[in-house]
Design an enzyme around this catalytic site. Structure first.
Site, PDB file in Angstrom:
ATOM      1  N   GLN A  46      -1.576  75.194  27.846  1.00  0.00           N
ATOM      2  CA  GLN A  46      -2.025  75.704  29.132  1.00  0.00           C
ATOM      3  C   GLN A  46      -3.220  76.650  29.017  1.00  0.00           C
ATOM      4  O   GLN A  46      -3.914  76.887  30.004  1.00  0.00           O
ATOM      5  CB  GLN A  46      -0.860  76.415  29.827  1.00  0.00           C
ATOM      6  CG  GLN A  46       0.300  75.486  30.125  1.00  0.00           C
ATOM      7  CD  GLN A  46       1.507  76.205  30.676  1.00  0.00           C
ATOM      8  OE1 GLN A  46       2.422  76.537  29.944  1.00  0.00           O
ATOM      9  NE2 GLN A  46       1.525  76.450  31.972  1.00  0.00           N
ATOM     10  N   HIS A 143       6.580  74.815  22.854  1.00  0.00           N
ATOM     11  CA  HIS A 143       6.459  74.938  24.303  1.00  0.00           C
ATOM     12  C   HIS A 143       6.091  73.562  24.878  1.00  0.00           C
ATOM     13  O   HIS A 143       5.015  73.372  25.447  1.00  0.00           O
ATOM     14  CB  HIS A 143       5.391  75.978  24.661  1.00  0.00           C
ATOM     15  CG  HIS A 143       5.479  76.486  26.066  1.00  0.00           C
ATOM     16  ND1 HIS A 143       5.763  77.797  26.368  1.00  0.00           N
ATOM     17  CD2 HIS A 143       5.320  75.864  27.254  1.00  0.00           C
ATOM     18  CE1 HIS A 143       5.762  77.961  27.685  1.00  0.00           C
ATOM     19  NE2 HIS A 143       5.493  76.790  28.252  1.00  0.00           N
ATOM     20  N   ASN A 188      11.112  76.775  23.917  1.00  0.00           N
ATOM     21  CA  ASN A 188      10.915  77.339  25.242  1.00  0.00           C
ATOM     22  C   ASN A 188      11.845  76.709  26.264  1.00  0.00           C
ATOM     23  O   ASN A 188      11.955  75.486  26.347  1.00  0.00           O
ATOM     24  CB  ASN A 188       9.460  77.104  25.675  1.00  0.00           C
ATOM     25  CG  ASN A 188       9.180  77.642  27.062  1.00  0.00           C
ATOM     26  OD1 ASN A 188       9.230  78.843  27.300  1.00  0.00           O
ATOM     27  ND2 ASN A 188       8.895  76.747  27.999  1.00  0.00           N
ATOM     28  N   GLU A 189      12.525  77.549  27.025  1.00  0.00           N
ATOM     29  CA  GLU A 189      13.406  77.169  28.143  1.00  0.00           C
ATOM     30  C   GLU A 189      14.044  75.793  27.931  1.00  0.00           C
ATOM     31  O   GLU A 189      13.842  74.847  28.702  1.00  0.00           O
ATOM     32  CB  GLU A 189      12.688  77.256  29.485  1.00  0.00           C
ATOM     33  CG  GLU A 189      11.408  76.479  29.621  1.00  0.00           C
ATOM     34  CD  GLU A 189      10.680  76.764  30.927  1.00  0.00           C
ATOM     35  OE1 GLU A 189      10.904  77.833  31.538  1.00  0.00           O
ATOM     36  OE2 GLU A 189       9.870  75.921  31.333  1.00  0.00           O
ATOM     37  N   TYR A 332      12.351  82.863  37.566  1.00  0.00           N
ATOM     38  CA  TYR A 332      11.429  82.947  38.687  1.00  0.00           C
ATOM     39  C   TYR A 332      12.132  82.972  40.038  1.00  0.00           C
ATOM     40  O   TYR A 332      11.718  83.670  40.944  1.00  0.00           O
ATOM     41  CB  TYR A 332      10.474  81.735  38.676  1.00  0.00           C
ATOM     42  CG  TYR A 332       9.498  81.718  37.527  1.00  0.00           C
ATOM     43  CD1 TYR A 332       8.336  82.483  37.565  1.00  0.00           C
ATOM     44  CD2 TYR A 332       9.724  80.931  36.408  1.00  0.00           C
ATOM     45  CE1 TYR A 332       7.430  82.460  36.521  1.00  0.00           C
ATOM     46  CE2 TYR A 332       8.827  80.891  35.357  1.00  0.00           C
ATOM     47  CZ  TYR A 332       7.683  81.663  35.418  1.00  0.00           C
ATOM     48  OH  TYR A 332       6.786  81.652  34.368  1.00  0.00           O
ATOM     49  N   GLU A 399       9.255  85.108  30.721  1.00  0.00           N
ATOM     50  CA  GLU A 399       8.386  84.704  31.833  1.00  0.00           C
ATOM     51  C   GLU A 399       8.985  85.186  33.139  1.00  0.00           C
ATOM     52  O   GLU A 399      10.179  85.027  33.372  1.00  0.00           O
ATOM     53  CB  GLU A 399       8.226  83.177  31.905  1.00  0.00           C
ATOM     54  CG  GLU A 399       7.469  82.541  30.768  1.00  0.00           C
ATOM     55  CD  GLU A 399       7.324  81.032  30.962  1.00  0.00           C
ATOM     56  OE1 GLU A 399       7.347  80.568  32.126  1.00  0.00           O
ATOM     57  OE2 GLU A 399       7.204  80.321  29.949  1.00  0.00           O
ATOM     58  N   TRP A 442       4.290  86.267  33.556  1.00  0.00           N
ATOM     59  CA  TRP A 442       3.577  84.995  33.519  1.00  0.00           C
ATOM     60  C   TRP A 442       2.671  84.965  34.738  1.00  0.00           C
ATOM     61  O   TRP A 442       3.140  85.040  35.862  1.00  0.00           O
ATOM     62  CB  TRP A 442       4.551  83.807  33.576  1.00  0.00           C
ATOM     63  CG  TRP A 442       3.813  82.497  33.442  1.00  0.00           C
ATOM     64  CD1 TRP A 442       3.227  81.757  34.431  1.00  0.00           C
ATOM     65  CD2 TRP A 442       3.570  81.797  32.216  1.00  0.00           C
ATOM     66  NE1 TRP A 442       2.639  80.642  33.918  1.00  0.00           N
ATOM     67  CE2 TRP A 442       2.831  80.640  32.558  1.00  0.00           C
ATOM     68  CE3 TRP A 442       3.884  82.020  30.878  1.00  0.00           C
ATOM     69  CZ2 TRP A 442       2.404  79.721  31.596  1.00  0.00           C
ATOM     70  CZ3 TRP A 442       3.478  81.102  29.938  1.00  0.00           C
ATOM     71  CH2 TRP A 442       2.741  79.968  30.296  1.00  0.00           C
ATOM     72  N   PHE A 458      -0.692  81.738  38.438  1.00  0.00           N
ATOM     73  CA  PHE A 458       0.135  82.933  38.299  1.00  0.00           C
ATOM     74  C   PHE A 458      -0.646  84.097  37.700  1.00  0.00           C
ATOM     75  O   PHE A 458      -0.093  85.167  37.502  1.00  0.00           O
ATOM     76  CB  PHE A 458       1.313  82.651  37.353  1.00  0.00           C
ATOM     77  CG  PHE A 458       2.366  81.722  37.881  1.00  0.00           C
ATOM     78  CD1 PHE A 458       3.617  82.208  38.262  1.00  0.00           C
ATOM     79  CD2 PHE A 458       2.148  80.358  37.982  1.00  0.00           C
ATOM     80  CE1 PHE A 458       4.616  81.343  38.716  1.00  0.00           C
ATOM     81  CE2 PHE A 458       3.128  79.493  38.434  1.00  0.00           C
ATOM     82  CZ  PHE A 458       4.362  79.994  38.802  1.00  0.00           C
TER      83      PHE A 458
END
Length: 510
Positions: A46, A143, A188-189, A332, A399, A442, A458
């Site tokens: 990203q 990620h 990641n997540e 989030y 994040e 984030w 963001f």
């Protein structure tokens, strides 16, 4: 930003906050423990760009975005070339830590085998630049960007071969960067990654069962998310074991695992909705956390899935249990949970994971993937739940942030309101005994967003993606976060700015 403009902008924030129904005590950075890390985050695909430079080969995200005619990260923010500029911005803000990921296909282009020396040098230089500016690097090894070569060779995360290759990749990273990196997140997540990539088909490799919403060419939504998740846990445990045996005594770092953590609260006071909420927590939290903390999957999942849920051998169970030095939380949004059928944010919810979960998630307020409201009590509830149900593990919130339409407007007041509210409830949680050790916004700057491309962002710094120079400009959120980190917002003015209330009445957090 000029001092008067900054003052006026903060006054606008104060007015917005004062008219909300939320209120918490005034706070500053100094109210947090001294060793608490306040930072910001990005990820390789990203932020870096330079997708075909200096030996990097395609990842599954490269081929996924191009084959689906989507925005892509070919250039992104051009962090690969502008990392020194970005580190200078971080230092000027007063960031204490920066979370980023390493591109597997930049470091080891074939997925295994020879190291790409130019990729290695980039990460060494970047990490040294952070260290030289007093910024703690927090590295995520994976990620979402699996080398395409491994996906083509054996199917990536749904094949146990990934465990050996991921461990070898981690070994290179620990060996080459471990002198300067003390905080490692393996994956990641992992929860939402397994669901979206292998159940919903909306992220690479884009697997799902045939359905009327997503055109997946391959996959099985009823089995593959659980197979992929199982292999992620085993790969994490293998890398963690390697670190402890080979590096920890010298490097003295920590290795953790990350999940996506929705806030969850019953839609009504009915017994059915309370049971549905507990079932949702078993699937969305317990799926990964139960093995990491207690060595096996939740009973609710085993009863529902039967033979579709992989089984840990006794040796694997012992290796996974206790393998995570901390839990990384990506948070989030918060949902109400009901036992009654309700529209879903995921289009193919009638099959796979969410059908298995047997609970329905209702967005709170206005919601889309490009906009959502601040529901700070949801994060506080997550932290309290983990404290009570999972032996109060060390936690880093890796994040948290608010999307807004990407444009040149720098007065991102809603983002300031959002970040301020969530930092406030993190402080509440810490004061109430949660072992939360860090909070990362984030994102540091506008990046290529995996779900929304360049339509929303963001970032605390605006990036002009139509300008070849990818110029950065500070938004109000950058100015506020700088003032917060540097302690230049005094308690009196903070008190007038922060009128955010947890407003927990009527909500069950556990």
């Amino acid at each position: 930003m000029k001092p008067f403009s900054l003052f006026f902008s903060f006054l606008v924030v104060a007015i917005v906050l004062a008219t909300t129904s939320y209120s918490i005590d005034a706070f500053t950075r100094n109210d947090f423990p001294e060793d608490f890390l306040s930072g910001a985050a990005t990820s390789a695909y990203q932020w870096e760009g330079a997708v075909d430079e200096d030996g990097r080969t395609p990842s599954v995200w490269d081929t996924f975005t191009h084959s689906h005619s989507r925005d892509n990260g070919d250039i992104a923010c051009d962090g690969y070339h502008k990392y020194k500029e970005d580190v200078k911005l971080m230092a000027d803000m007063g960031l204490e830590a920066f979370r980023f990921s390493i591109s597997w296909s930049r470091l080891i282009p074939n997925g295994r085998g020879p190291i790409n020396q130019k990729g290695l040098l980039f990460y060494k230089n970047f990490i040294k630049e952070l260290r030289n500016h007093g910024i703690e690097p927090h590295v995520t090894l994976y990620h979402y960007d699996l080398p395409r070569s491994l996906e083509d060779e054996y199917g990536g995360w749904i094949n146990r071969k990934i465990i050996e290759d991921f461990t070898a990749f981690a070994d290179v990273c620990f060996r080459e960067f471990g002198e300067d990196v003390k905080l490692w997140t393996t994956i990641n997540e992992a929860t939402i990654f397994a669901i979206c990539a292998y159940g919903e088909g909306i992220s690479p490799p884009g697997h799902c069962s045939p359905n009327k919403y997503i055109n997946c060419s391959t996959g099985n939504s009823s089995t593959e998310p659980y197979i992929a998740g199982h292999n992620m846990l085993l790969a994490h445990a293998s890398a963690s074991k390697l670190y402890k045996l080979k590096y920890k005594s010298k490097e003295r770092g920590s290795v953790g695992f990350s999940i996506f953590a929705f806030g969850l609260s019953p839609d009504t006071n009915s017994k059915d909705d309370e049971i549905a909420t507990q079932r949702a927590k078993a699937f969305l939290f317990g799926w990964m956390l139960k093995p990491l903390v207690f060595g096996d999957y939740p009973d609710e999942m085993k009863r529902t899935l039967g033979l579709r849920l992989p089984v840990f051998s006794e040796e694997e169970s012992e290796q996974v249990k206790g393998s995570s030095d901390f839990i990384g939380i990506i948070h989030y949004i918060t949902f109400y949970v009901t036992n009654q059928p309700a529209p879903s944010i995921f289009p193919s919810m009638n099959d796979g994971f969410f059908k298995d979960m047997g609970a329905y998630l209702i967005p709170i307020g206005n919601f889309s993937f490009s906009e959502w409201e601040a529901i700070p009590w949801g994060l506080e509830g997550v932290l309290e739940y983990l404290k009570q149900s999972y032996n109060n593990p060390p936690i880093y919130i890796l994040e948290n942030g608010k999307p807004m339409i990407h444009d040149s407007m720098l007065q991102d007041t809603p983002r300031v309101v959002y970040i301020q509210a969530y930092i406030g409830v993190v402080l509440n949680a810490v004061k109430n005994g949660s072992d939360t050790r860090g909070y990362f916004v984030w994102s540091m700057i506008d990046v290529y967003e995996l779900m929304a491309g360049y339509r929303t962002s963001f970032g605390m710094y605006y990036v002009n993606f139509s300008d070849p120079g990818r110029n950065r400009s500070p938004k109000l959120s950058a100015s506020w976060y700088t003032a917060f980190l540097n302690g230049t917002i005094d308690v009196a003015s903070q008190d007038s700015m922060i009128q955010l209330q947890r407003n927990l009445s009527g909500f069950s957090l556990l």
